[in-house]
Design a protein around this motif. Structure first.
Motif, PDB file in Angstrom:
ATOM      1  N   LYS A 138       0.994  -1.012   0.067  1.00  0.00           N
ATOM      2  CA  LYS A 138       0.054  -0.079   0.032  1.00  0.00           C
ATOM      3  C   LYS A 138       0.743   1.356   0.001  1.00  0.00           C
ATOM      4  O   LYS A 138       2.189   1.232   0.252  1.00  0.00           O
ATOM      5  CB  LYS A 138      -0.639   0.036   1.214  1.00  0.00           C
ATOM      6  CG  LYS A 138      -1.539  -1.500   1.225  1.00  0.00           C
ATOM      7  CD  LYS A 138      -2.369  -1.391   2.707  1.00  0.00           C
ATOM      8  CE  LYS A 138      -3.463   0.030   2.992  1.00  0.00           C
ATOM      9  NZ  LYS A 138      -4.173  -0.541   4.336  1.00  0.00           N
ATOM     10  N   PRO A 139       0.190   2.504  -0.166  1.00  0.00           N
ATOM     11  CA  PRO A 139       1.009   3.856   0.019  1.00  0.00           C
ATOM     12  C   PRO A 139       2.126   3.929   1.187  1.00  0.00           C
ATOM     13  O   PRO A 139       2.798   4.533   1.087  1.00  0.00           O
ATOM     14  CB  PRO A 139       0.006   5.134  -0.184  1.00  0.00           C
ATOM     15  CG  PRO A 139      -1.414   4.253  -1.285  1.00  0.00           C
ATOM     16  CD  PRO A 139      -1.012   2.591  -1.142  1.00  0.00           C
ATOM     17  N   ALA A 140       0.988   3.359   2.174  1.00  0.00           N
ATOM     18  CA  ALA A 140       1.602   3.408   3.311  1.00  0.00           C
ATOM     19  C   ALA A 140       3.416   2.685   3.135  1.00  0.00           C
ATOM     20  O   ALA A 140       4.162   2.991   4.343  1.00  0.00           O
ATOM     21  CB  ALA A 140       1.151   2.735   4.578  1.00  0.00           C
ATOM     22  N   LEU A 141       3.345   1.654   2.888  1.00  0.00           N
ATOM     23  CA  LEU A 141       4.973   1.000   3.037  1.00  0.00           C
ATOM     24  C   LEU A 141       5.758   2.188   2.249  1.00  0.00           C
ATOM     25  O   LEU A 141       6.632   2.175   3.025  1.00  0.00           O
ATOM     26  CB  LEU A 141       4.310   0.031   2.161  1.00  0.00           C
ATOM     27  CG  LEU A 141       5.716  -0.837   1.860  1.00  0.00           C
ATOM     28  CD1 LEU A 141       6.506  -1.536   3.299  1.00  0.00           C
ATOM     29  CD2 LEU A 141       6.096  -2.351   1.350  1.00  0.00           C
ATOM     30  N   GLY A 142       5.779   2.517   1.272  1.00  0.00           N
ATOM     31  CA  GLY A 142       6.657   3.888   0.889  1.00  0.00           C
ATOM     32  C   GLY A 142       7.713   4.831   1.745  1.00  0.00           C
ATOM     33  O   GLY A 142       8.077   5.208   1.783  1.00  0.00           O
ATOM     34  N   VAL A 143       5.724   5.017   2.938  1.00  0.00           N
ATOM     35  CA  VAL A 143       6.218   6.098   3.873  1.00  0.00           C
ATOM     36  C   VAL A 143       6.832   5.444   4.972  1.00  0.00           C
ATOM     37  O   VAL A 143       7.353   6.360   5.560  1.00  0.00           O
ATOM     38  CB  VAL A 143       4.681   6.322   4.105  1.00  0.00           C
ATOM     39  CG1 VAL A 143       5.664   7.497   5.280  1.00  0.00           C
ATOM     40  CG2 VAL A 143       4.498   6.999   3.275  1.00  0.00           C
ATOM     41  N   PHE A 144       6.333   4.576   5.300  1.00  0.00           N
ATOM     42  CA  PHE A 144       7.066   3.538   6.437  1.00  0.00           C
ATOM     43  C   PHE A 144       8.303   3.307   6.224  1.00  0.00           C
ATOM     44  O   PHE A 144       9.830   3.761   7.203  1.00  0.00           O
ATOM     45  CB  PHE A 144       6.845   2.030   6.699  1.00  0.00           C
ATOM     46  CG  PHE A 144       6.784   1.797   7.734  1.00  0.00           C
ATOM     47  CD1 PHE A 144       6.320   2.168   8.955  1.00  0.00           C
ATOM     48  CD2 PHE A 144       7.899   1.241   8.134  1.00  0.00           C
ATOM     49  CE1 PHE A 144       6.308   1.681  10.573  1.00  0.00           C
ATOM     50  CE2 PHE A 144       7.991  -0.023   9.644  1.00  0.00           C
ATOM     51  CZ  PHE A 144       7.343   0.592  10.564  1.00  0.00           C
TER      52      PHE A 144
END
Length: 359
Positions: free
Chosen positions: A346-352
């Motif tokens: 998900k997009p959150a993975l890149g943020v993490f």
């Protein structure tokens, strides 16, 4: 459920309906050391309740966490699965699973739930029960500790006991004392973590005593703070319960769960730090967004995760476990995963990854 309600436990997140795809390819052997988080100045990061209920789930989790250079995980154990007087054979599935995770280089924190076979239960609710005074709790724990051996690094009794425990605070303190004495006797080297608390008590301090705002940018609820503080009986009970247990229980580390409102987290940690009296603090669950008050779309989740990570990096805590690795259909924050239920990023993975300095 409004933010004023304690966040429900994520323990059920270990049971997933999705079929894990092939894990991400990293080219790293199972015994290789995990990379460090270059550029991350915050606490040691872990993952709370990643999927480990099946072999393919374990394989996915191990590879995904290696890709994130994360070694710390939190998983659950329930007496109800083992029987009243379990033998070593009853713990064999847990022993094998923990052995696999350990061989993969993961450090394990084990949460022993306040639940058990019906025969050992006194007061009960939908989350579990308070064990009867004559329940063979020590015998169960002795077998559990023998089964896990030296393959876990930390252990705790109860998850969000200030909301979920079926008995009184005095009963929780008494059971925790039995738990602590058994752990100290059989594994004096093991870090004993106090059962994690919900954010109700520290948020009551921040919002109702300090007049801070939840500050949920995607929420249209303009009365969340007023509604929360109107529940004064629940808030006062939670604060007194946490104060009592923090003062009376035997533990090495204080555990608090922080969700949804990162603007409150510094104040919340300050409040629990005063109760912990110098003992280390771990956040064994953090995340969001609030599923009832905020948007549920992946893009909003990713934007909020950037706030969560930036805030956690500044907090004076030793560890912080993000909830969670994958979406599910059972937990309250069911869409806070870094991967969806099919194991897709998900997009959150890149943020993490970005905040951990992995890009």
């Amino acid at each position: 459920m409004a933010i004023l309600s304690p966040i429900l436990s994520a323990l059920a997140a270990a049971v997933f309906l999705w079929h894990a795809p092939a894990p991400p390819t990293t080219g790293v052997t199972p015994r290789a050391l995990f990379a460090s988080h270059h550029g991350w100045a915050g606490p040691r990061i872990g993952i709370a309740f990643p999927p480990v209920s099946r072999r393919d789930h374990v394989a996915f989790t191990v590879s995904a966490l290696r890709d994130l250079a994360i070694r710390d995980i939190r998983i659950a154990e329930n007496w109800k699965r083992r029987g009243i007087t379990p033998t070593a054979e009853d713990f064999e599935p847990l022993r094998r699973k923990i052995g696999t995770l350990r061989r993969a280089g993961l450090r394990i924190m084990l949460t022993v739930q306040t639940d058990g076979p019906p025969e050992v239960c006194g007061p009960s609710n939908k989350f579990g029960c308070a064990f009867r005074p004559d329940a063979p709790f020590e015998a169960y724990l002795t077998q559990l500790l023998a089964a896990v051996g030296d393959r876990i690094d930390a252990i705790q009794f109860g998850n969000e006991w200030d909301h979920q425990f079926a008995g009184s605070i005095a009963e929780y303190v008494a059971l925790h004392d039995r738990f602590a004495r058994t752990v100290r006797a059989h594994r004096p080297d093991l870090t004993l973590v106090l059962g994690g608390i919900t954010n109700r008590a520290p948020y009551a301090h921040a919002v109702c005593s300090r007049a801070q705002s939840f500050d949920l940018p995607g929420s249209h609820d303009t009365s969340a703070e007023q509604s929360f503080c109107a529940q004064s009986e629940k808030n006062d009970f939670a604060r007194q319960a946490v104060r009592t247990v923090a003062a009376q229980a035997d533990y090495d580390v204080f555990d608090v769960h922080l969700y949804d409102a990162p603007g409150l987290w510094e104040t919340a940690v300050g409040w629990v730090a005063r109760l912990a009296q110098g003992k280390p603090i771990w956040i064994t669950e953090f995340g969001g967004p609030h599923p009832a008050l905020e948007p549920r779309d992946p893009a909003y989740h990713a934007r909020q995760l950037a706030r969560y990570m930036a805030t956690v990096e500044r907090l004076p805590v030793d560890r912080a476990y993000y909830f969670k690795l994958t979406d599910d259909d059972t937990s309250y924050h069911s869409r806070s995963g870094l991967y969806d239920q099919q194991g897709r990023a998900k997009p959150a993975l890149g943020v993490f990854r970005h905040h951990l300095g992995l890009d």
